[in-house]
Structure formats: C-alpha cells, structure tokens
Scaffold this motif. Structure first.
Motif, PDB file in Angstrom:
ATOM      1  N   SER A 106       0.825  -1.202   0.000  1.00  0.00           N
ATOM      2  CA  SER A 106       0.000   0.000   0.000  1.00  0.00           C
ATOM      3  C   SER A 106       0.862   1.256   0.000  1.00  0.00           C
ATOM      4  N   GLU A 107       2.008   1.221   0.723  1.00  0.00           N
ATOM      5  CA  GLU A 107       2.889   2.392   0.740  1.00  0.00           C
ATOM      6  C   GLU A 107       3.478   2.651  -0.647  1.00  0.00           C
ATOM      7  N   GLN A 108       3.864   1.596  -1.356  1.00  0.00           N
ATOM      8  CA  GLN A 108       4.460   1.770  -2.678  1.00  0.00           C
ATOM      9  C   GLN A 108       3.429   2.279  -3.692  1.00  0.00           C
ATOM     10  N   MET A 109       2.204   1.761  -3.630  1.00  0.00           N
ATOM     11  CA  MET A 109       1.175   2.210  -4.576  1.00  0.00           C
ATOM     12  C   MET A 109       0.738   3.636  -4.257  1.00  0.00           C
ATOM     13  N   ALA A 110       0.688   3.974  -2.960  1.00  0.00           N
ATOM     14  CA  ALA A 110       0.385   5.355  -2.591  1.00  0.00           C
ATOM     15  C   ALA A 110       1.487   6.282  -3.059  1.00  0.00           C
ATOM     16  N   SER A 111       2.714   5.821  -2.987  1.00  0.00           N
ATOM     17  CA  SER A 111       3.836   6.611  -3.464  1.00  0.00           C
ATOM     18  C   SER A 111       3.731   6.864  -4.961  1.00  0.00           C
ATOM     19  N   PHE A 112       3.248   5.873  -5.729  1.00  0.00           N
ATOM     20  CA  PHE A 112       3.073   6.055  -7.170  1.00  0.00           C
ATOM     21  C   PHE A 112       2.032   7.147  -7.452  1.00  0.00           C
ATOM     22  N   ILE A 113       0.924   7.126  -6.713  1.00  0.00           N
ATOM     23  CA  ILE A 113      -0.115   8.145  -6.905  1.00  0.00           C
ATOM     24  C   ILE A 113       0.445   9.534  -6.601  1.00  0.00           C
ATOM     25  N   VAL A 114       1.172   9.641  -5.498  1.00  0.00           N
ATOM     26  CA  VAL A 114       1.719  10.950  -5.111  1.00  0.00           C
ATOM     27  C   VAL A 114       2.728  11.434  -6.138  1.00  0.00           C
ATOM     28  N   ASP A 115       3.673  10.565  -6.528  1.00  0.00           N
ATOM     29  CA  ASP A 115       4.727  10.977  -7.446  1.00  0.00           C
ATOM     30  C   ASP A 115       4.189  11.315  -8.836  1.00  0.00           C
ATOM     31  N   THR A 116       3.114  10.653  -9.222  1.00  0.00           N
ATOM     32  CA  THR A 116       2.603  10.842 -10.581  1.00  0.00           C
ATOM     33  C   THR A 116       1.586  11.963 -10.679  1.00  0.00           C
ATOM     34  N   PHE A 117       0.760  12.134  -9.617  1.00  0.00           N
ATOM     35  CA  PHE A 117      -0.379  13.036  -9.767  1.00  0.00           C
ATOM     36  C   PHE A 117      -0.410  14.209  -8.778  1.00  0.00           C
ATOM     37  N   THR A 118      -0.045  14.020  -7.527  1.00  0.00           N
ATOM     38  CA  THR A 118      -0.379  15.026  -6.505  1.00  0.00           C
ATOM     39  C   THR A 118       0.801  15.835  -5.988  1.00  0.00           C
TER      40      THR A 118
ATOM     41  N   SER B 221       4.247  18.228  -5.873  1.00  0.00           N
ATOM     42  CA  SER B 221       4.623  19.441  -6.605  1.00  0.00           C
ATOM     43  C   SER B 221       5.515  19.123  -7.795  1.00  0.00           C
ATOM     44  N   THR B 222       6.166  17.984  -7.737  1.00  0.00           N
ATOM     45  CA  THR B 222       7.041  17.574  -8.851  1.00  0.00           C
ATOM     46  C   THR B 222       6.383  16.517  -9.746  1.00  0.00           C
ATOM     47  N   ALA B 223       5.063  16.395  -9.628  1.00  0.00           N
ATOM     48  CA  ALA B 223       4.350  15.375 -10.414  1.00  0.00           C
ATOM     49  C   ALA B 223       4.526  15.646 -11.899  1.00  0.00           C
ATOM     50  N   THR B 224       4.682  14.584 -12.642  1.00  0.00           N
ATOM     51  CA  THR B 224       4.932  14.716 -14.085  1.00  0.00           C
ATOM     52  C   THR B 224       3.649  14.667 -14.912  1.00  0.00           C
ATOM     53  N   TYR B 225       2.548  14.281 -14.313  1.00  0.00           N
ATOM     54  CA  TYR B 225       1.317  14.071 -15.084  1.00  0.00           C
ATOM     55  C   TYR B 225       0.372  15.239 -14.883  1.00  0.00           C
ATOM     56  N   ASN B 226      -0.286  15.659 -15.960  1.00  0.00           N
ATOM     57  CA  ASN B 226      -1.272  16.729 -15.918  1.00  0.00           C
ATOM     58  C   ASN B 226      -2.488  16.279 -16.713  1.00  0.00           C
ATOM     59  N   ASN B 227      -3.643  16.226 -16.057  1.00  0.00           N
ATOM     60  CA  ASN B 227      -4.839  15.720 -16.737  1.00  0.00           C
ATOM     61  C   ASN B 227      -5.382  16.682 -17.780  1.00  0.00           C
ATOM     62  N   LEU B 228      -4.798  17.868 -17.896  1.00  0.00           N
ATOM     63  CA  LEU B 228      -5.224  18.818 -18.927  1.00  0.00           C
ATOM     64  C   LEU B 228      -4.420  18.658 -20.205  1.00  0.00           C
ATOM     65  N   ILE B 229      -3.400  17.816 -20.170  1.00  0.00           N
ATOM     66  CA  ILE B 229      -2.510  17.650 -21.309  1.00  0.00           C
ATOM     67  C   ILE B 229      -2.902  16.404 -22.093  1.00  0.00           C
ATOM     68  N   PHE B 230      -2.912  16.531 -23.415  1.00  0.00           N
ATOM     69  CA  PHE B 230      -3.141  15.393 -24.305  1.00  0.00           C
ATOM     70  C   PHE B 230      -2.124  14.304 -23.983  1.00  0.00           C
ATOM     71  N   PRO B 231      -2.581  13.077 -23.657  1.00  0.00           N
ATOM     72  CA  PRO B 231      -1.672  12.051 -23.111  1.00  0.00           C
ATOM     73  C   PRO B 231      -0.778  11.402 -24.163  1.00  0.00           C
ATOM     74  N   ARG B 232      -0.094  12.221 -24.926  1.00  0.00           N
ATOM     75  CA  ARG B 232       0.880  11.734 -25.898  1.00  0.00           C
ATOM     76  C   ARG B 232       2.086  12.683 -25.895  1.00  0.00           C
ATOM     77  N   LYS B 233       3.256  12.121 -26.076  1.00  0.00           N
ATOM     78  CA  LYS B 233       4.445  12.956 -26.203  1.00  0.00           C
ATOM     79  C   LYS B 233       4.473  13.643 -27.559  1.00  0.00           C
ATOM     80  N   ASN B 234       3.896  12.996 -28.549  1.00  0.00           N
ATOM     81  CA  ASN B 234       3.755  13.592 -29.873  1.00  0.00           C
ATOM     82  C   ASN B 234       2.284  13.935 -30.085  1.00  0.00           C
ATOM     83  N   PHE B 235       1.994  15.227 -30.135  1.00  0.00           N
ATOM     84  CA  PHE B 235       0.601  15.641 -30.233  1.00  0.00           C
ATOM     85  C   PHE B 235      -0.021  15.339 -31.592  1.00  0.00           C
ATOM     86  N   ASN B 236       0.758  14.888 -32.544  1.00  0.00           N
ATOM     87  CA  ASN B 236       0.215  14.499 -33.843  1.00  0.00           C
ATOM     88  C   ASN B 236      -0.330  13.078 -33.839  1.00  0.00           C
TER      89      ASN B 236
END
Length: 489
Positions: free
Chosen positions: A69-81, A83-98
C-alpha cells in the motif's frame, strides 16, 4: 549451550538449502516455475520442459501483481499530486501531439426502463466500457520505489479522459461519468508490445440515457422499433481521438429482460461526420403482443359479431336502438384508447387504427339501419307500399314463384265483360255504371301488391339482409386489415 549450537546449525542448513533451491530468492515451498518463471524448478530436464510449457500457456493471461500500500500510494503521489508530479490531466496524453488516440467503446445494457412511443424517446440503463492507452501516466514509475504492481485503480479526476457525451440525448448533452468513478490502469511492460511503457486505461461509467427515437407503429402491436444511442467526443477531431469499437453488438450479460420489449438485434457502428468521430449503438426492439391481443384484438372481434346480431333481436322488444348505440360507443372508446398510445403522426398510421375506424363506420351503419327498420316496422298497414319495394321483397322471399303456382290452380278472375254481364243480371246499382267504370274496377282487382307484402314483412326481410351484409362486411374488413398484421408475427 549445546541446544543453542544445535539450533544455530539447523538455521545454517535451512538457509543454504533456501539459497540453492531458489537461486533468485524463491521462498521454500513455492511452486517453482508455475507461479513465477524466475524461480527454477528442482529436478532434471523434464521439469524444465514443464516450466516452458506452463509459461507458454499463461502468457495470454498475465498474472496480476500488486505492490504494498505504501508503494502504490507513493506512485499516486509521485505521478499526480506532488509538486514535482509529471502528469497533468489537462494535457493530451501523448508525447507527440500528432498521434491519434484510439478509443474502444463497448456498451453493456442493464435494463430498458421506458419506451415512450408518443414522445418518441427511449430510456435505458447501461455501463460504458471506455478503453484507451495513456503514454504519460507511466513516466514516473520506478520498480525499486513503487514495486512490481501491474494494475491500479486511480480516481478519474487525476487522469485525462476522452470527453464522451451522449450526442442524441433527449434531455441534456453532458459528458458521461462522475468524479467518484475510478479508472483502472494496466501497466504494459513488454518490449514487444507497441504500447510498451504505456498505461492501458479502462473506464466503466454507468449511464442512464434518454434518447430520441423515430417510432413506426404501422404494424402495431407486431411492430419493431430501431433506436440509436450515439456517443461522440467534444473538442477533438477524428485525427486526435477516434472511436474504434472492438465489439460488434451489445453486451447483454447483465441485462434484465423487459416485460414489453424483446431485443431482436443490436450493433455498434463507428461513423465519421464533419471531422468528428461517433459511435452509434443500434437497438432493434420487438414488441411482445400478448397484452394487446387479449385486451384489444379479441374484444374488437367479439364486438364486430355482436354488432351484426342486433338484427336478430325482435323488433317488438324496443331494445334495438340502445343496443346499437352501445356498440357504436364501445368502438369509439377503443379507438380513443389506442389513439392515446400512438404518436401524433399521420405517416405512417397504425393499421389497427384504420381497422377500428372501419368498424366504427360499420357500427354506425348498423345503428342507422336499425332506426330505419324500426321506422318501417311501425308504419300503418293501410300505407301503400311502392311497387318496386313489393317486387323486391317478393323476390327475396320467393313469393313470386309461389304466387304464380297458386294462380295456375285457381279460377281466373272475371274479365271486364264478365263483370258487366254479371252486374247487369243482378240489376244492382253497379249495373248503371258505364263500361269504363267497370274496367277501372277490374283493374283495381289487380293491384301492385298482389303478393300480400306488408310493412312487417319488409322490416323482417331488411333485418335478414342487414345481418348478412354487416357480418360479411365485418369479416371482409378483418381480412383486409388483420392479415397484414398476422404476417408480421
């Protein structure tokens, strides 16, 4: 002290056996090779072959793995919540927008709650299964930090989701789903997979759809209705987000059958219109006609027979007019009941409506004939009967033939000369009449009503003729209108 040495010795033996048997950290007693291919099985080559065969048969169904549970919670924090999270739900989920995101949509039907033919709306409860691949959701994953999990449930508020909306909604066009729903992410860690290091996202929002539907009630109640439930995405073109349903029909695993409708067939079709991608779910519904056969068709057929039987009632009873009017009003009531459940359209109208209207006309005709027959029956006996009616009634009752046979057996009537001779011999006051008067008297002895036809015979003959005509008309109307309906069964 000897006891402690003995325990330490057993522990050394246990540890060495553990290391030799596992090689990569397999626990003692683990089913080597079956649950984890990294654990070598003990034994010779045969067991190695067994391990290879087992791995080959289980590759189609990947084993689910979960981290702590600690590792999966860590994934949620690191990915979404964080300050250094890399994911943004407003961004098109592709590195290449084409790139184009392919969205798979399936629909699991739960129940048909309402089908309003008058308003032309279909309301159903179902579950959408929306699947797509997210390239950015797995960027922050680290096996050493987050563990070897293969799937995780993520609140959908953290994720980018295709804005799926009900296109032909009869109420409001809003995106499906709720913030309380979760999206299940399946990690893909396979270098041979084109979506390696992507997250396969599966979102299953429940929906209650109320959509418009064009209703065709021509063959009511043996009708079939085809309704569409169309979904689209707003804000994206088909070059960015494109629907590609993998299923060709509805999923009816959890479907609760309707009491009024049965599903004849269904299909999912992807369409591209004006640069937008649409998924159209076509549902063909077939009405269950038993209710209408018992409550509409059978009473109407019985009423048609009863309408004709009014002419069997004795004319002296005085109940004929009330009986006929009651039958007419009954047909009118049935016509009103059926009209209330039909769409307010003229093209097409239900064949049943035409049939009922025809039976109303027949019932009205029977009422008019009944009144007319009573009028004839109650005429005075001294009222003259037109000659055409006399011959018509006499012909229908075969009085012409019987009268001619009777005339052949009787003495012919006296002619004008015989009458004059007889009146002269008698010497009565008639002898003073001229030859013209005698001839007129002789002509009066042969009136048009020589077949003894009276008004009561006219009324009774009209009853028999009307009974046959109304019965035949009812049968003919039933054949004309009900045979096409029966062909739809």
């Amino acid at each position: 002290m000897a006891t402690l040495h003995y325990i330490f010795y057993l522990w050394i033996l246990f540890a060495s056996e553990y290391v030799q048997s596992s090689g990569k950290g397999c626990a003692p007693g683990q089913n080597k090779g079956a649950q984890d291919p990294s654990c070598p099985s003990s034994g010779g080559g045969s067991s190695g072959a067994t391990t290879a065969a087992t791995a080959e048969t289980t590759t189609a169904v990947p084993t689910r793995q979960y981290s702590s549970s600690e590792q999966m919670a860590s994934f949620i924090v690191d990915t979404f919540t964080s300050s250094t999270a890399t994911y943004n739900n407003l961004i098109f989920p592709r590195k290449n927008f084409n790139d184009t995101i392919l969205v798979d949509i399936g629909f699991s039907l739960i129940a048909i709650t309402d089908f309003d033919e008058v308003a032309g709306t279909l309301e159903v409860i179902g579950i959408l299964t929306i699947t797509w691949y997210d390239e950015l959701v797995d960027d922050s994953y680290s096996s050493s930090v987050h563990g070897p999990f293969t799937e995780i449930a993520i609140p959908n508020g953290f994720l980018w989701k295709p804005p799926v909306s009900l296109f032909n909604s009869a109420s409001a066009i809003e995106p499906v789903g709720d913030t309380s729903n979760y999206v299940r992410m399946y990690r893909i860690d396979d270098s041979n997979d084109p979506y390696n290091r992507h997250g396969k996202m599966e979102w299953r929002p429940g929906v209650i759809t109320k959509t418009g539907c064009t209703v065709d009630v021509a063959y009511f109640p043996f009708d079939r209705q085809t309704c569409n439930i169309t979904f689209t995405h707003w804000g994206f073109t088909d070059k960015q987000v494109k629907f590609e349903p993998s299923a060709s029909s509805l999923d009816l695993t959890d479907y609760s059958p309707s009491d009024e409708w049965s599903i004849e067939q269904s299909r999912l079709v992807e369409e591209t219109v004006d640069g937008g991608s649409f998924v159209k779910i076509e549902i063909t519904l077939e009405r269950k006609p038993t209710y209408y056969l018992v409550n509409f068709f059978l009473p109407i057929l019985i009423l048609g027979i009863l309408t004709a039987l009014v002419f069997i009632l004795p004319l002296e009873s005085g109940e004929r007019v009330g009986y006929s009017v009651t039958g007419f009003l009954t047909f009118a009531v049935y016509l009103t009941l059926i009209a209330e459940g039909m769409p307010r359209t003229s093209e097409p109208m239900a064949i049943l409506s035409y049939y009922l209207m025809s039976m109303v006309v027949v019932s009205a005709a029977a009422t008019i004939i009944t009144v007319f027959t009573l009028r004839i029956f109650l005429k005075e006996e001294n009222d003259p009967i037109p000659a055409c009616i006399v011959y018509f009634i006499a012909g229908l009752n075969c009085l012409i033939c019987t009268k001619e046979e009777d005339d052949d057996d009787e003495t012919p009537l006296l002619g004008p000369d015989a009458v004059e001779l007889q009146t002269t011999r008698v010497g009565s006051a008639k002898a003073r009449r001229s030859r013209i008067e005698v001839e007129s008297i002789a002509s009066d002895d042969h009136p048009d009503n020589k077949y003894d036809v009276d008004w009561k015979l006219v009324a009774s003959t009209l009853d028999i003729f009307s009974l046959v005509a109304i019965m035949a008309g009812s049968v003919a109307i039933a054949i004309v209108f009900l045979v096409p309906l029966a062909a739809q069964m």
